[in-house]
Design a protein around this motif. Structure first.
Motif, PDB file in Angstrom:
ATOM      1  N   THR A 236       8.341  -4.785  -1.481  1.00 26.26           N
ATOM      2  CA  THR A 236       7.269  -3.830  -1.169  1.00 26.26           C
ATOM      3  C   THR A 236       7.696  -2.902  -0.034  1.00 26.26           C
ATOM      4  O   THR A 236       7.928  -1.712  -0.251  1.00 26.26           O
TER       5      THR A 236
ATOM      6  N   ARG B  35       0.470  -4.640  17.857  1.00 27.19           N
ATOM      7  CA  ARG B  35      -0.586  -4.951  16.901  1.00 27.19           C
ATOM      8  C   ARG B  35      -1.694  -5.714  17.617  1.00 27.19           C
ATOM      9  O   ARG B  35      -1.419  -6.640  18.381  1.00 27.19           O
TER      10      ARG B  35
ATOM     11  N   ASP C  97      -5.674  -9.030  14.096  1.00 33.08           N
ATOM     12  CA  ASP C  97      -5.192  -8.718  12.735  1.00 33.08           C
ATOM     13  C   ASP C  97      -4.163  -9.766  12.283  1.00 33.08           C
ATOM     14  O   ASP C  97      -3.027  -9.760  12.742  1.00 33.08           O
TER      15      ASP C  97
ATOM     16  N   HIS D  49       5.444 -15.805   4.674  1.00 28.94           N
ATOM     17  CA  HIS D  49       6.314 -15.722   3.503  1.00 28.94           C
ATOM     18  C   HIS D  49       6.981 -17.077   3.274  1.00 28.94           C
ATOM     19  O   HIS D  49       7.442 -17.712   4.225  1.00 28.94           O
TER      20      HIS D  49
ATOM     21  N   THR E 172      -8.499 -19.353   7.412  1.00 31.24           N
ATOM     22  CA  THR E 172      -7.713 -19.065   6.213  1.00 31.24           C
ATOM     23  C   THR E 172      -6.343 -18.533   6.609  1.00 31.24           C
ATOM     24  O   THR E 172      -6.142 -18.059   7.726  1.00 31.24           O
TER      25      THR E 172
ATOM     26  N   ALA F 168      -2.912 -16.205   4.874  1.00 27.58           N
ATOM     27  CA  ALA F 168      -2.392 -15.372   3.782  1.00 27.58           C
ATOM     28  C   ALA F 168      -0.941 -15.759   3.521  1.00 27.58           C
ATOM     29  O   ALA F 168      -0.136 -15.827   4.457  1.00 27.58           O
TER      30      ALA F 168
ATOM     31  N   ARG G 160       2.589 -15.413   0.847  1.00 28.32           N
ATOM     32  CA  ARG G 160       3.222 -14.807  -0.319  1.00 28.32           C
ATOM     33  C   ARG G 160       4.676 -15.221  -0.473  1.00 28.32           C
ATOM     34  O   ARG G 160       5.331 -15.573   0.513  1.00 28.32           O
TER      35      ARG G 160
ATOM     36  N   PRO H 207       4.541  -9.310   9.199  1.00 30.08           N
ATOM     37  CA  PRO H 207       3.776  -8.114   8.844  1.00 30.08           C
ATOM     38  C   PRO H 207       4.760  -7.008   8.483  1.00 30.08           C
ATOM     39  O   PRO H 207       5.978  -7.189   8.639  1.00 30.08           O
ATOM     40  N   SER H 208       4.257  -5.882   7.999  1.00 32.61           N
ATOM     41  CA  SER H 208       5.116  -4.725   7.797  1.00 32.61           C
ATOM     42  C   SER H 208       5.743  -4.351   9.143  1.00 32.61           C
ATOM     43  O   SER H 208       5.102  -4.462  10.189  1.00 32.61           O
TER      44      SER H 208
ATOM     45  N   SER I 264       1.999  -5.560  -0.638  1.00 32.14           N
ATOM     46  CA  SER I 264       1.490  -6.511  -1.630  1.00 32.14           C
ATOM     47  C   SER I 264      -0.032  -6.414  -1.758  1.00 32.14           C
ATOM     48  O   SER I 264      -0.725  -5.962  -0.849  1.00 32.14           O
TER      49      SER I 264
ATOM     50  N   ARG J 151      -6.939  -6.022  -0.336  1.00 24.96           N
ATOM     51  CA  ARG J 151      -6.075  -4.842  -0.229  1.00 24.96           C
ATOM     52  C   ARG J 151      -5.372  -4.663  -1.567  1.00 24.96           C
ATOM     53  O   ARG J 151      -4.623  -5.546  -1.978  1.00 24.96           O
TER      54      ARG J 151
END
Ligand code: TXA
Ligand code: MG
Length: 343
Positions: free
Chosen positions: A50, A73, A77, A82, A132, A134, A136, A157-158, A196, A210
């Motif tokens: 991505t 950041r 957030d 990964h 929670t 996230a 991937r 993060p990006s 993503s 998103r």
């Protein structure tokens, strides 16, 4: 003057090492070095399919804090973790939610991030105190090989400064992050170009938080109905240019962004006349239009926004795709760049 400024910022980046790496067959010695930096609590920027990510050992609180500092950041957030295999993902979750197995079978490795209840071993620093997490599993061979070499979950993060367009090249990473990043693995431009899809599996039905690389239509094949969070669906269908609003900006270039629905038959003509009007008013104007398909548009979008900024363009006029396929993700990023989304 701009040449001088570029030279100056390049001088400041000498702290960060940049190593070229073959995107298909990554060099094992380079990966071993990157893996060691991660194990020792350092930061490594690496390519995914991505955008480039800024990685740290996800269970090392001090390392995770370095990500927030480098990106500037805000601590509210949360980050994506990964993983290189399914067992590593399961180890980070408290309870496997419905659809998890079907979705990971279909879309992992790939551009789909799943939000699930977190295991107690995931630090609050990663999830910004949420219950929670996230997760991937990236498909890029370099990301995959790095995860295997490090044998760690990697929070990433990006790799852009907060609020800037995500980086699709190593040069973008170095442009934004001049301090605190130990190594950038440079595998050339990323193939998808938008981030993503983030899907919340703790809600029923699951909700797209998103839109991204895995489309709503593809998710619907597994999930049936898919909800899309307010602010990212095709909420703005007004005709003509969308004037910038007062909402908080994300994915923002420095220029003001005006959007034109590509579907309307006179889109090109209206963009042209708006550009002429702005030029008469003495403004520097940049245009972003679709060359062929929206996939290519997505791949090149963030780089174009950065280029136009570098050229000190004041207003960017940009075509807006219909809210289908990859178009939903592009709309979301562009509406945010124009300051129009409230998500
Ligand atoms: O493609 C991508 O996802 C890239 C590459 C590097 O993997 N990463 C990326 O990360 O875009 P980032 O941090 O720029 O965006 C992650 C998004 C944020 O909008 C964040 O708010 C959301 O995911 N997120 C992370 N954890 C969450 C959670 N527990 N609940 C809801 N949203 C979460
Ligand atoms: Mg980001």
């Amino acid at each position: 003057l701009s040449l001088f400024l570029f030279h100056f910022s390049a001088t400041v980046t000498t702290m960060t090492e940049r190593i070229q790496i073959n995107p298909q067959i990554p060099d094992a010695a380079v990966l071993a070095r990157a893996a060691k930096i991660l194990r020792d609590g350092g930061l490594v920027a690496f390519p995914t399919e991505t955008v480039y990510g800024l990685g740290a050992h996800a269970l090392d609180i001090a390392a995770v804090r370095k990500i927030f500092a480098a990106k500037e950041r805000p601590s509210w957030d949360p980050l994506i973790i990964h993983v290189g295999n399914l067992a590593a993902a399961v180890a980070l979750t408290r309870k496997i939610p419905p659809f998890f197995e079907a979705l990971t079978t279909e879309f992992w490795p790939g551009p789909l991030t799943l939000v699930v209840e977190k295991s107690p071993k995931v630090p609050d620093e990663v999830t910004s105190g949420r219950k929670t997490v996230a997760i991937r599993m990236p498909a890029h061979p370099v990301a995959h090989a790095l995860l295997e070499a490090a044998n760690l979950p990697i929070a990433a993060p990006s790799a852009n400064k907060f609020g800037r367009p995500s980086p699709t090249t190593a040069a973008h990473v170095l442009e934004d992050l001049q301090n605190g990043v130990d190594l950038v693995l440079d595998a050339g431009p990323t193939t998808l170009g938008v981030e993503s899809t983030v899907l919340d599996l703790t809600q029923n039905p699951p909700k797209i938080l998103r839109p991204g690389g895995v489309t709503r239509e593809n998710l619907a094949k597994i999930l049936g109905e898919v909800e899309v969070a307010r602010g990212v669906s095709a909420e703005i269908e007004r005709e003509g240019a969308l004037a910038p609003g007062m909402t908080e900006k994300h994915y923002a270039p420095r220029a003001q962004v005006e959007l034109f629905e590509a579907n309307l038959h006179d889109c090109a003509a209206r963009m042209r006349s708006r550009a002429e009007q702005l030029q008469r008013d003495g403004k520097r104007v940049g245009l972003i239009t679709r060359a062929d398909d929206w996939e290519r548009f997505a791949r090149e979008l963030f780089a174009k926004l950065r280029e136009l900024d570098a050229q000190k363009v004041e207003v960017i006029l940009c075509e807006l795709p219909p809210a289908e396929g990859i178009g939903l993700a592009i709309r979301d990023r562009l509406l945010r760049a124009a300051g129009k989304s409230e998500l």
